[in-house]
Write an enzyme that holds these catalytic residues in place. Structure first.
Site, PDB file in Angstrom:
ATOM      1  N   TYR A   1      34.962  33.089  22.504  1.00  0.00           N
ATOM      2  CA  TYR A   1      35.859  31.972  22.176  1.00  0.00           C
ATOM      3  C   TYR A   1      35.414  31.285  20.889  1.00  0.00           C
ATOM      4  O   TYR A   1      36.238  31.002  20.000  1.00  0.00           O
ATOM      5  CB  TYR A   1      35.879  30.972  23.330  1.00  0.00           C
ATOM      6  CG  TYR A   1      36.579  29.678  23.005  1.00  0.00           C
ATOM      7  CD1 TYR A   1      37.967  29.595  23.017  1.00  0.00           C
ATOM      8  CD2 TYR A   1      35.845  28.531  22.681  1.00  0.00           C
ATOM      9  CE1 TYR A   1      38.611  28.402  22.710  1.00  0.00           C
ATOM     10  CE2 TYR A   1      36.483  27.344  22.381  1.00  0.00           C
ATOM     11  CZ  TYR A   1      37.864  27.284  22.395  1.00  0.00           C
ATOM     12  OH  TYR A   1      38.496  26.098  22.085  1.00  0.00           O
TER      13      TYR A   1
ATOM     14  N   ARG B   1      49.741  19.320  28.418  1.00  0.00           N
ATOM     15  CA  ARG B   1      48.471  18.880  27.858  1.00  0.00           C
ATOM     16  C   ARG B   1      48.627  18.485  26.383  1.00  0.00           C
ATOM     17  O   ARG B   1      49.568  17.786  26.026  1.00  0.00           O
ATOM     18  CB  ARG B   1      47.394  19.946  28.095  1.00  0.00           C
ATOM     19  CG  ARG B   1      47.088  20.139  29.601  1.00  0.00           C
ATOM     20  CD  ARG B   1      46.237  21.361  29.897  1.00  0.00           C
ATOM     21  NE  ARG B   1      44.889  21.240  29.359  1.00  0.00           N
ATOM     22  CZ  ARG B   1      43.875  20.643  29.983  1.00  0.00           C
ATOM     23  NH1 ARG B   1      44.063  20.078  31.160  1.00  0.00           N
ATOM     24  NH2 ARG B   1      42.672  20.612  29.447  1.00  0.00           N
TER      25      ARG B   1
ATOM     26  N   ASP C   1      38.470  23.691  17.051  1.00  0.00           N
ATOM     27  CA  ASP C   1      37.546  23.230  18.081  1.00  0.00           C
ATOM     28  C   ASP C   1      36.256  22.860  17.367  1.00  0.00           C
ATOM     29  O   ASP C   1      35.890  23.507  16.381  1.00  0.00           O
ATOM     30  CB  ASP C   1      37.267  24.326  19.121  1.00  0.00           C
ATOM     31  CG  ASP C   1      36.664  23.789  20.414  1.00  0.00           C
ATOM     32  OD1 ASP C   1      35.613  23.122  20.336  1.00  0.00           O
ATOM     33  OD2 ASP C   1      37.210  24.047  21.496  1.00  0.00           O
TER      34      ASP C   1
END
Length: 246
Positions: free
Chosen positions: A155, A16, A142
């Site tokens: 998370y 990935r 993120d």
């Protein structure tokens, strides 16, 4: 010439986004120490392909990043192989939902181990070696470090910790070492069976109306490592404009 090549340690590099970062840095002349945890077959294939392109340029390092002693070992093996370290890319990440009322301490530990604890202690171990060559760290964060994603509280908290570590380490390690982050939006469709978003949601809420590609992240990582020596403590969203919409 090997001694003159820059060296990068990349975590979670077997597949990935991590694998694409590895391919990009290798194409730019880096020698690579590539970490993986359990994706042995994918790592073997990646190393074989990169070694076919340039021999003696890649080593694979297996480790569970939750095991603290393995973190300085990754740095030591890298420096032991090539005598230098110029870049650390903290890409490895656990990701899954932790709905309120169901989250467990074990989930907390696992999500924080890969997303916050390991990047910090890898940076700490790597810093003296990076400083010798004016090296840099890039943390893969993120967009949800800055805004909550429903059902993924732990998370998001772990990535928020990594965002703060990025800024704080830039202050602590400068001027010798630069530290930056990349905050991906929706780049690859999640392998998780429980999806946080649908493809229609991505199109509706993203200015470019499409998913990104792993090379978009790899290009940003390379730019932060080598493209501008006056950027540190910054987190670059690579999200197609996703954060422009609520």
């Amino acid at each position: 010439m090997q001694a003159d090549r820059p060296v990068a340690l990349v975590t979670g590099a077997a597949k990935r986004i991590g694998a694409e970062i590895a391919r990009r840095l290798h194409s730019e002349g880096y020698n690579l120490a590539l970490h993986y945890r359990s994706s042995r077959a994918e790592m073997d294939a990646l190393v074989a392909a990169l070694e076919a392109d340039r021999a003696d340029s890649v080593i694979a390092l297996q480790a569970d990043l939750a095991e603290f002693d393995r973190l300085p070992e990754l740095v030591a093996h890298t420096v032991g192989r090539w005598g230098r370290l110029d870049a650390l890319v903290n890409n490895a990440s656990a990701y899954y939902a932790t709905p309120i009322g169901e989250a467990t301490p074990d989930q907390w530990d696992e999500l924080f181990a890969s997303n916050a604890r390991a990047p910090f202690f890898l940076a700490q171990a790597a810093a003296p070696h990076l400083a010798r060559n004016g090296g840099a760290i890039v943390n893969i964060i993120d967009i949800y470090a800055e805004r909550p994603l429903r059902g993924h509280t732990v998370y998001c908290m772990a990535k928020a910790a990594l965002a703060m570590a990025t800024r704080s380490l830039a202050l602590e390690l400068g001027p010798e070492v630069r530290v930056n982050g990349v905050a991906p939006g929706n780049i690859l469709w999640s392998e998780n069976p429980v999806k946080a978003e649908t493809l229609d949601t991505v199109r509706e809420r993203t200015a470019l109306q499409r998913q990104g590609q792993p090379d978009d992240i790899a290009e940003a990582v390379h730019w932060l490592l080598r493209g501008n020596a006056y950027v540190t403590g910054q987190i670059l969203p690579v999200d197609g404009g996703r954060t422009l919409s609520i």
